[in-house]
Scaffold this motif. Structure first.
Motif, PDB file in Angstrom:
ATOM      1  N   ILE A 256       0.931  -1.446   0.136  1.00  0.00           N
ATOM      2  CA  ILE A 256       0.210  -0.181  -0.384  1.00  0.00           C
ATOM      3  C   ILE A 256       0.637   1.171   0.158  1.00  0.00           C
ATOM      4  CG2 ILE A 256      -1.838   1.154   1.565  1.00  0.00           C
ATOM      5  CD1 ILE A 256      -2.418  -0.787   2.961  1.00  0.00           C
ATOM      6  N   TRP A 257       0.635   2.449  -0.676  1.00  0.00           N
ATOM      7  CA  TRP A 257       1.658   3.369  -0.989  1.00  0.00           C
ATOM      8  C   TRP A 257       0.381   4.472  -0.230  1.00  0.00           C
ATOM      9  CZ3 TRP A 257       6.361   2.818  -3.109  1.00  0.00           C
ATOM     10  CH2 TRP A 257       6.340   1.485  -3.743  1.00  0.00           C
ATOM     11  N   LEU A 258       2.107   4.528   1.053  1.00  0.00           N
ATOM     12  CA  LEU A 258       1.541   6.169   1.751  1.00  0.00           C
ATOM     13  C   LEU A 258       2.823   7.142   0.579  1.00  0.00           C
ATOM     14  CD1 LEU A 258       0.702   5.107   5.527  1.00  0.00           C
ATOM     15  CD2 LEU A 258      -0.534   6.431   4.305  1.00  0.00           C
ATOM     16  N   ALA A 259       2.151   8.695   1.000  1.00  0.00           N
ATOM     17  CA  ALA A 259       3.252   9.831   0.469  1.00  0.00           C
ATOM     18  C   ALA A 259       2.352  11.038   1.188  1.00  0.00           C
ATOM     19  CB  ALA A 259       2.650   9.880  -0.636  1.00  0.00           C
ATOM     20  N   ALA A 260       3.232  11.414   1.818  1.00  0.00           N
ATOM     21  CA  ALA A 260       2.835  12.794   2.473  1.00  0.00           C
ATOM     22  C   ALA A 260       3.655  13.379   2.228  1.00  0.00           C
ATOM     23  CB  ALA A 260       3.057  12.593   3.942  1.00  0.00           C
TER      24      ALA A 260
ATOM     25  N   ASN B 230       0.283  15.936   6.275  1.00  0.00           N
ATOM     26  CA  ASN B 230      -0.310  15.162   4.907  1.00  0.00           C
ATOM     27  C   ASN B 230      -0.560  14.079   4.143  1.00  0.00           C
ATOM     28  OD1 ASN B 230      -2.592  17.801   5.834  1.00  0.00           O
ATOM     29  ND2 ASN B 230      -1.022  18.906   5.175  1.00  0.00           N
ATOM     30  N   ALA B 231      -0.970  13.393   3.695  1.00  0.00           N
ATOM     31  CA  ALA B 231      -1.128  11.980   3.100  1.00  0.00           C
ATOM     32  C   ALA B 231      -1.986  11.504   2.112  1.00  0.00           C
ATOM     33  CB  ALA B 231      -1.116  11.339   4.043  1.00  0.00           C
ATOM     34  N   LEU B 232      -1.622  10.658   1.489  1.00  0.00           N
ATOM     35  CA  LEU B 232      -2.215  10.082   0.397  1.00  0.00           C
ATOM     36  C   LEU B 232      -2.326   8.767   0.420  1.00  0.00           C
ATOM     37  CD1 LEU B 232      -1.108   9.194  -2.830  1.00  0.00           C
ATOM     38  CD2 LEU B 232      -1.164  12.136  -2.442  1.00  0.00           C
ATOM     39  N   VAL B 233      -3.490   8.113   0.124  1.00  0.00           N
ATOM     40  CA  VAL B 233      -3.331   6.592   0.077  1.00  0.00           C
ATOM     41  C   VAL B 233      -3.725   5.225  -1.234  1.00  0.00           C
ATOM     42  CG1 VAL B 233      -4.543   5.536   1.617  1.00  0.00           C
ATOM     43  CG2 VAL B 233      -3.217   3.803   1.210  1.00  0.00           C
ATOM     44  N   VAL B 234      -2.690   4.779  -1.169  1.00  0.00           N
ATOM     45  CA  VAL B 234      -3.416   4.225  -2.648  1.00  0.00           C
ATOM     46  C   VAL B 234      -3.417   3.021  -2.642  1.00  0.00           C
ATOM     47  CG1 VAL B 234      -2.366   3.668  -5.296  1.00  0.00           C
ATOM     48  CG2 VAL B 234      -1.794   6.056  -4.523  1.00  0.00           C
ATOM     49  N   ASP B 235      -4.008   2.626  -3.184  1.00  0.00           N
ATOM     50  CA  ASP B 235      -4.825   0.947  -2.708  1.00  0.00           C
ATOM     51  C   ASP B 235      -4.958  -0.626  -1.367  1.00  0.00           C
ATOM     52  OD1 ASP B 235      -5.385   0.802  -6.004  1.00  0.00           O
ATOM     53  OD2 ASP B 235      -4.024   0.211  -6.438  1.00  0.00           O
ATOM     54  N   PRO B 236      -5.302   0.321  -0.828  1.00  0.00           N
ATOM     55  CA  PRO B 236      -5.390   0.383   0.917  1.00  0.00           C
ATOM     56  C   PRO B 236      -5.956  -1.208   1.184  1.00  0.00           C
ATOM     57  CG  PRO B 236      -6.728   1.706   0.928  1.00  0.00           C
ATOM     58  CD  PRO B 236      -6.177   1.477   0.080  1.00  0.00           C
ATOM     59  N   GLY B 237      -5.638  -1.937   1.020  1.00  0.00           N
ATOM     60  CA  GLY B 237      -6.401  -3.147   0.651  1.00  0.00           C
ATOM     61  C   GLY B 237      -6.527  -3.843   2.374  1.00  0.00           C
ATOM     62  N   GLU B 238      -6.113  -3.341   2.943  1.00  0.00           N
ATOM     63  CA  GLU B 238      -6.782  -3.458   4.540  1.00  0.00           C
ATOM     64  C   GLU B 238      -6.346  -2.026   5.422  1.00  0.00           C
ATOM     65  OE1 GLU B 238      -4.785  -7.023   6.575  1.00  0.00           O
ATOM     66  OE2 GLU B 238      -2.712  -6.157   5.747  1.00  0.00           O
ATOM     67  N   SER B 239      -6.924  -2.051   6.341  1.00  0.00           N
ATOM     68  CA  SER B 239      -6.681  -0.732   6.997  1.00  0.00           C
ATOM     69  C   SER B 239      -6.283  -1.371   8.324  1.00  0.00           C
ATOM     70  CB  SER B 239      -7.871  -0.137   7.608  1.00  0.00           C
ATOM     71  OG  SER B 239      -8.727  -0.805   8.719  1.00  0.00           O
ATOM     72  N   ALA B 240      -5.687  -2.119   9.047  1.00  0.00           N
ATOM     73  CA  ALA B 240      -4.168  -1.256   9.896  1.00  0.00           C
ATOM     74  C   ALA B 240      -3.187  -1.123   9.906  1.00  0.00           C
ATOM     75  CB  ALA B 240      -4.494  -3.102  10.171  1.00  0.00           C
ATOM     76  N   PRO B 241      -2.411  -1.904   8.750  1.00  0.00           N
ATOM     77  CA  PRO B 241      -1.310  -1.350   8.204  1.00  0.00           C
ATOM     78  C   PRO B 241      -0.887   0.412   7.919  1.00  0.00           C
ATOM     79  CG  PRO B 241      -1.414  -3.512   7.127  1.00  0.00           C
ATOM     80  CD  PRO B 241      -2.703  -2.465   8.031  1.00  0.00           C
ATOM     81  N   VAL B 242      -1.839   0.538   7.388  1.00  0.00           N
ATOM     82  CA  VAL B 242      -1.826   2.173   7.109  1.00  0.00           C
ATOM     83  C   VAL B 242      -2.432   2.826   8.152  1.00  0.00           C
ATOM     84  CG1 VAL B 242      -3.200   4.250   5.888  1.00  0.00           C
ATOM     85  CG2 VAL B 242      -2.961   1.893   4.837  1.00  0.00           C
ATOM     86  N   GLU B 243      -3.273   2.521   9.261  1.00  0.00           N
ATOM     87  CA  GLU B 243      -2.990   3.497  11.067  1.00  0.00           C
ATOM     88  C   GLU B 243      -2.096   3.313  11.494  1.00  0.00           C
ATOM     89  OE1 GLU B 243      -5.849   4.895  11.036  1.00  0.00           O
ATOM     90  OE2 GLU B 243      -7.792   4.401  10.543  1.00  0.00           O
TER      91      GLU B 243
END
Length: 254
Positions: free
Chosen positions: A14-18, A23-36
């Motif tokens: 999952i790609w995060l860019a900030a 301020n961040a965007l996320v690309v293709d979050p297949g699951e939420s926990a790793p993003v959080e």
């Protein structure tokens, strides 16, 4: 912008860019926990979600992220993606304010019929269309469509960072070396990937220039791939070569 590949599921990124303000965007979050977890660790605030296609390993975390964050969701026109607030299509531009960024939407059917990619800010978020040293399987599209889609991505600036969605590079390298064994750029990339993975580091992103030099699916017009096709008794059209290459990868066991 800072770019972060977040490992998820079995082999997804999952790609995060900030921006510098977090301020961040996320690309293709297949699951939420790793993003959080990644957001909390860095103190980033999620503002936007970009989706490339409908497969659950790319959208499975959207519902939870939308519930927890005030975000816009950009996605292709596909009813199999239920949470989009902004539907986008080929040639449109996604303009964000936080982080300040612009991405061109490119239709890249092949893996799925409605697959899109986002190109901008030096990044290519290509989902499952282009992988490092490989490309996506053809679940809904044709070889001609996928070859055309990859041609569109190949025309982007050579320094573009290819942000694909899976850690497939080592396996792709093993196949690529069977069809293009004399390619020194490919051999160097394969060795680099082995070293990165041995250290537990991601093999991506890499530059588009590297992919153009080493990825057989972007080299179907090269003499080396023409020779491989001839050795297989394959007709010489570009689409035939691409289709044969994709079929060979589908049946390859490393």
């Amino acid at each position: 912008m800072q770019l972060l590949p977040v490992p998820a599921l079995a082999d997804n990124y999952i790609w995060l860019a900030a921006d510098d303000a977090g301020n961040a965007l996320v690309v293709d979050p297949g699951e939420s926990a790793p993003v959080e977890a990644a957001l909390a660790e860095r103190g980033w605030t999620l503002r936007h979600i970009l989706l490339t296609h409908h497969h659950n390993d790319h959208i499975g975390g959207v519902f939870d992220l939308v519930r927890e964050h005030d975000v816009d969701v950009f996605a292709p026109f596909d009813t199999r993606i239920p949470y989009a607030s902004n539907r986008v299509e080929d040639g449109e531009e996604v303009v964000l304010s936080e982080p300040s960024a612009r991405f061109r939407v490119i239709a890249v059917p092949g893996h799925t019929s409605s697959h899109i990619a986002y190109a901008g800010e030096g990044f290519l978020f290509c989902g499952d269309t282009l992988f490092s040293l490989g490309c996506g399987r053809l679940f809904e599209g044709t070889p001609e469509q996928m070859a055309h889609s990859l041609g569109l991505l190949s025309a982007l600036p050579a320094e573009t960072l290819v942000c694909c969605a899976h850690e497939y590079t080592a396996a792709n390298a093993r196949f690529a070396l069977t069809v293009d064994p004399d390619n020194q750029a490919l051999r160097r990339r394969s060795a680099e990937v082995d070293e990165l993975r041995a250290k537990g580091r991601p093999s991506v992103p890499g530059t588009l220039a590297s992919e153009l030099a080493a990825n057989p699916f972007l080299r179907v017009d090269s003499d080396a791939l023409a020779r491989w096709a001839d050795a297989q008794g394959i007709a010489a059209t570009r689409t035939d070569r691409f289709a044969a290459l994709r079929a060979a990868k589908d049946h390859f066991r490393s």
